[in-house]
Each structure stands twice: as structure tokens, then as C-alpha cells.
Design a protein around this motif. Structure first.
Motif, PDB file in Angstrom:
ATOM      1  N   GLU A   1      -7.186   5.945  16.932  1.00 57.16           N
ATOM      2  CA  GLU A   1      -6.184   5.447  15.984  1.00 57.16           C
ATOM      3  C   GLU A   1      -6.730   4.267  15.187  1.00 57.16           C
ATOM      4  OE1 GLU A   1      -2.547   6.072  14.238  1.00 57.16           O
ATOM      5  OE2 GLU A   1      -3.125   7.076  16.095  1.00 57.16           O
ATOM      6  N   ILE A   2      -7.490   3.417  15.861  1.00 58.25           N
ATOM      7  CA  ILE A   2      -8.084   2.260  15.197  1.00 58.25           C
ATOM      8  C   ILE A   2      -9.015   2.718  14.079  1.00 58.25           C
ATOM      9  CG2 ILE A   2      -9.632   0.267  15.508  1.00 58.25           C
ATOM     10  CD1 ILE A   2      -8.597   0.158  18.428  1.00 58.25           C
ATOM     11  N   TYR A   3      -9.836   3.722  14.384  1.00 59.49           N
ATOM     12  CA  TYR A   3     -10.769   4.208  13.375  1.00 59.49           C
ATOM     13  C   TYR A   3     -10.027   4.879  12.223  1.00 59.49           C
ATOM     14  CZ  TYR A   3     -14.832   6.212  11.154  1.00 59.49           C
ATOM     15  OH  TYR A   3     -15.795   6.541  10.231  1.00 59.49           O
TER      16      TYR A   3
ATOM     17  N   ASN B   1      10.053   2.934  11.062  1.00 57.85           N
ATOM     18  CA  ASN B   1      10.397   2.411  12.385  1.00 57.85           C
ATOM     19  C   ASN B   1       9.670   3.187  13.478  1.00 57.85           C
ATOM     20  OD1 ASN B   1      12.094   0.431  11.422  1.00 57.85           O
ATOM     21  ND2 ASN B   1      13.962   1.622  11.693  1.00 57.85           N
ATOM     22  N   TYR B   2       9.717   4.499  13.353  1.00 61.89           N
ATOM     23  CA  TYR B   2       9.072   5.356  14.348  1.00 61.89           C
ATOM     24  C   TYR B   2       7.563   5.080  14.413  1.00 61.89           C
ATOM     25  CZ  TYR B   2       6.797   9.532  16.164  1.00 61.89           C
ATOM     26  OH  TYR B   2       5.983  10.373  16.857  1.00 61.89           O
ATOM     27  N   ILE B   3       6.923   5.041  13.238  1.00 62.22           N
ATOM     28  CA  ILE B   3       5.473   4.810  13.183  1.00 62.22           C
ATOM     29  C   ILE B   3       5.125   3.423  13.726  1.00 62.22           C
ATOM     30  CG2 ILE B   3       3.504   4.499  11.629  1.00 62.22           C
ATOM     31  CD1 ILE B   3       4.775   6.642   9.822  1.00 62.22           C
ATOM     32  N   SER B   4       5.904   2.422  13.329  1.00 63.96           N
ATOM     33  CA  SER B   4       5.618   1.054  13.764  1.00 63.96           C
ATOM     34  C   SER B   4       5.739   0.917  15.281  1.00 63.96           C
ATOM     35  CB  SER B   4       6.577   0.074  13.084  1.00 63.96           C
ATOM     36  OG  SER B   4       6.463   0.130  11.687  1.00 63.96           O
TER      37      SER B   4
ATOM     38  N   LEU C   1       1.763  -0.163  30.254  1.00 62.67           N
ATOM     39  CA  LEU C   1       2.686  -0.696  29.253  1.00 62.67           C
ATOM     40  C   LEU C   1       2.974   0.356  28.183  1.00 62.67           C
ATOM     41  CD1 LEU C   1       4.004  -3.566  28.719  1.00 62.67           C
ATOM     42  CD2 LEU C   1       2.207  -3.870  27.016  1.00 62.67           C
ATOM     43  N   LEU C   2       1.916   1.044  27.735  1.00 63.66           N
ATOM     44  CA  LEU C   2       2.097   2.085  26.736  1.00 63.66           C
ATOM     45  C   LEU C   2       2.933   3.245  27.281  1.00 63.66           C
ATOM     46  CD1 LEU C   2      -1.437   2.355  25.048  1.00 63.66           C
ATOM     47  CD2 LEU C   2       0.627   1.290  24.127  1.00 63.66           C
ATOM     48  N   GLU C   3       2.719   3.583  28.547  1.00 66.37           N
ATOM     49  CA  GLU C   3       3.454   4.701  29.146  1.00 66.37           C
ATOM     50  C   GLU C   3       4.947   4.407  29.247  1.00 66.37           C
ATOM     51  OE1 GLU C   3       1.357   5.236  32.792  1.00 66.37           O
ATOM     52  OE2 GLU C   3      -0.351   6.239  31.834  1.00 66.37           O
ATOM     53  N   GLU C   4       5.308   3.141  29.269  1.00 62.85           N
ATOM     54  CA  GLU C   4       6.721   2.760  29.315  1.00 62.85           C
ATOM     55  C   GLU C   4       7.383   2.826  27.941  1.00 62.85           C
ATOM     56  OE1 GLU C   4       6.661  -1.173  30.845  1.00 62.85           O
ATOM     57  OE2 GLU C   4       5.967  -0.588  32.836  1.00 62.85           O
TER      58      GLU C   4
ATOM     59  N   PHE D   1       1.648   0.897  16.302  1.00 58.95           N
ATOM     60  CA  PHE D   1       1.153  -0.486  16.317  1.00 58.95           C
ATOM     61  C   PHE D   1       0.539  -0.886  17.661  1.00 58.95           C
ATOM     62  CE2 PHE D   1       1.624  -5.076  16.829  1.00 58.95           C
ATOM     63  CZ  PHE D   1       0.970  -5.537  15.696  1.00 58.95           C
ATOM     64  N   PRO D   2       1.197  -0.612  18.797  1.00 60.82           N
ATOM     65  CA  PRO D   2       0.584  -1.017  20.075  1.00 60.82           C
ATOM     66  C   PRO D   2      -0.724  -0.309  20.373  1.00 60.82           C
ATOM     67  CG  PRO D   2       2.919  -0.523  20.347  1.00 60.82           C
ATOM     68  CD  PRO D   2       2.530  -0.011  19.000  1.00 60.82           C
TER      69      PRO D   2
END
Length: 201
Positions: free
Chosen positions: A107-109, A157-160, A186-189, A164-165
Motif C-alpha cells: 500500500e505504501i508503494y 471515510n471508508y478509504i481513510s 491492532l489492524l485486525e481489530e 491510513f493505518p
């Protein structure tokens, strides 16, 4: 050795190099890995990379394009399915977080590529997906399952909330003091949190 067997070995070798490069670039985040480092990780001679892909940069572009196309096709399948809207959002989140777990730096790339002017090549399909998505968002608003707003705002909103995380993971993980495993938890939550924030019921 038969010509068919030789061809099979060539295909296997080419695929091995691509998979190795994909892991190095997008799983480990080593965007500047050299041709030699990729060859060593794949267990092949460096000249084979030049033979199949001409250069490291060309290999990078091929691997990225394939990953990007795969994600786009999976998203397209979800959007154009006949599943309920809420289920589509749920599946899309599963897809994003599954990918971020396997390839945390992809995603970063993608973001850096967009910043450099690289955009979706199939604009027509993207427009059709957006039109269908916006229509379904508007229908959900009429049903009272999500807050009324411009459909574009719902999509933002959905994309952010989901992207973002992931795209800011190195910075957030460092500043918040998380290990790789704890940040992954954290992401899995986030899926349940995002669903509760986007939907009223």
C-alpha cells in the motif's frame, strides 16, 4: 531434456524470481534491494534476472503491476457482485487487511506511485465501479443504514479508516511504540470498529 520440460523450467524460474522480488519489495519493504540480493534470495544466478526481465527496475514494475492488477480484479469482483452492500464493505475490508498482513509495504508503494503520476490504466472500468458504488451508497442512505452525506464523502471515510493505518504503518508503529505483531493485532481489530463507524445498524 525435452523442449517442453525446458520451457516448464523457464516458467518456474521466472515465477520464482517474481515471487521472491514481491516478497522483498512488498513484504520486507526493501524497495532498493539490488539485483544480486534478489538473485541470492531466489537462489539463482543474477544473469537470469537480466535474461528474463532485462533490469531490476523492469522486474519491479512487472511485480507491482501484477499485484496492482490482482487487487483491482478482486475489488471489481466484489463491487459488481449481487451481495448486499454491507457484505461488500465487509469483504472489501477483509481483502485489504489480508493483503496488508501478507504484504505490509504494498500500500505504501502504491501511494508513492500515485504521487508520481501513476494512475489506474483502465479508467472506464474504474468509472463504472464508482458509479455503481455511489448508487448503492445512495440507496443505503435512503434505507437509513448509513448517515446521509455525499456518496463521495462516504467513500473517503471508508478509504481513510481502512487505508491510513496501513499506508502510514512505519510511522504510526514507530511513534506509537508497537512491535510488528502488536500493530498487526491492532489492524485486525479495525474491521469491527470501521463497520460500526460506517453503518447505523
Amino acid at each position: 531434456m525435452s523442449a517442453k520440460r525446458t520451457e516448464e523450467i523457464a516458467v518456474d524460474t521466472e515465477q520464482l524470481i517474481k515471487e521472491t522480488a514481491k516478497n522483498i519489495f512488498f513484504r520486507e519493504g526493501r524497495f532498493n534491494a539490488t539485483t544480486q540480493e534478489i538473485a541470492d534470495a531466489a537462489g539463482v544466478n543474477r544473469t537470469l534476472i537480466n535474461y528474463y526481465f532485462r533490469s531490476r527496475d523492469n522486474l519491479f514494475d512487472i511485480v507491482f503491476d501484477e499485484a496492482h492488477r490482482t487487487e483491482h480484479e478482486r475489488t471489481e469482483a466484489i463491487v459488481f457482485s449481487n451481495k448486499p452492500f454491507r457484505e461488500k464493505i465487509s469483504e472489501s475490508l477483509d481483502l485489504q487487511f489480508e493483503q496488508s498482513k501478507e504484504y505490509p509495504y504494498l500500500e505504501i508503494y502504491m501511494v508513492t506511485q500515485m504521487n508520481q503520476g501513476c494512475v489506474y490504466k483502465d479508467r472506464e472500468t474504474m468509472n463504472r465501479m464508482l458509479d455503481k458504488f455511489y448508487l448503492e451508497i445512495a440507496l443505503e442512505m435512503d434505507r437509513g443504514t448509513i448517515h446521509k452525506m455525499r456518496p463521495e464523502q462516504f467513500l473517503l471515510n471508508y478509504i481513510s479508516l481502512s487505508t491510513f493505518p496501513v499506508s502510514m504503518r512505519p510511522l504510526l508503529q514507530e511513534t506509537m511504540g508497537f512491535s510488528d505483531s502488536s500493530y498487526q493485532r491492532l489492524l485486525e481489530e479495525r474491521k469491527e470498529i470501521i463497520m460500526n463507524m460506517l453503518f447505523l445498524e
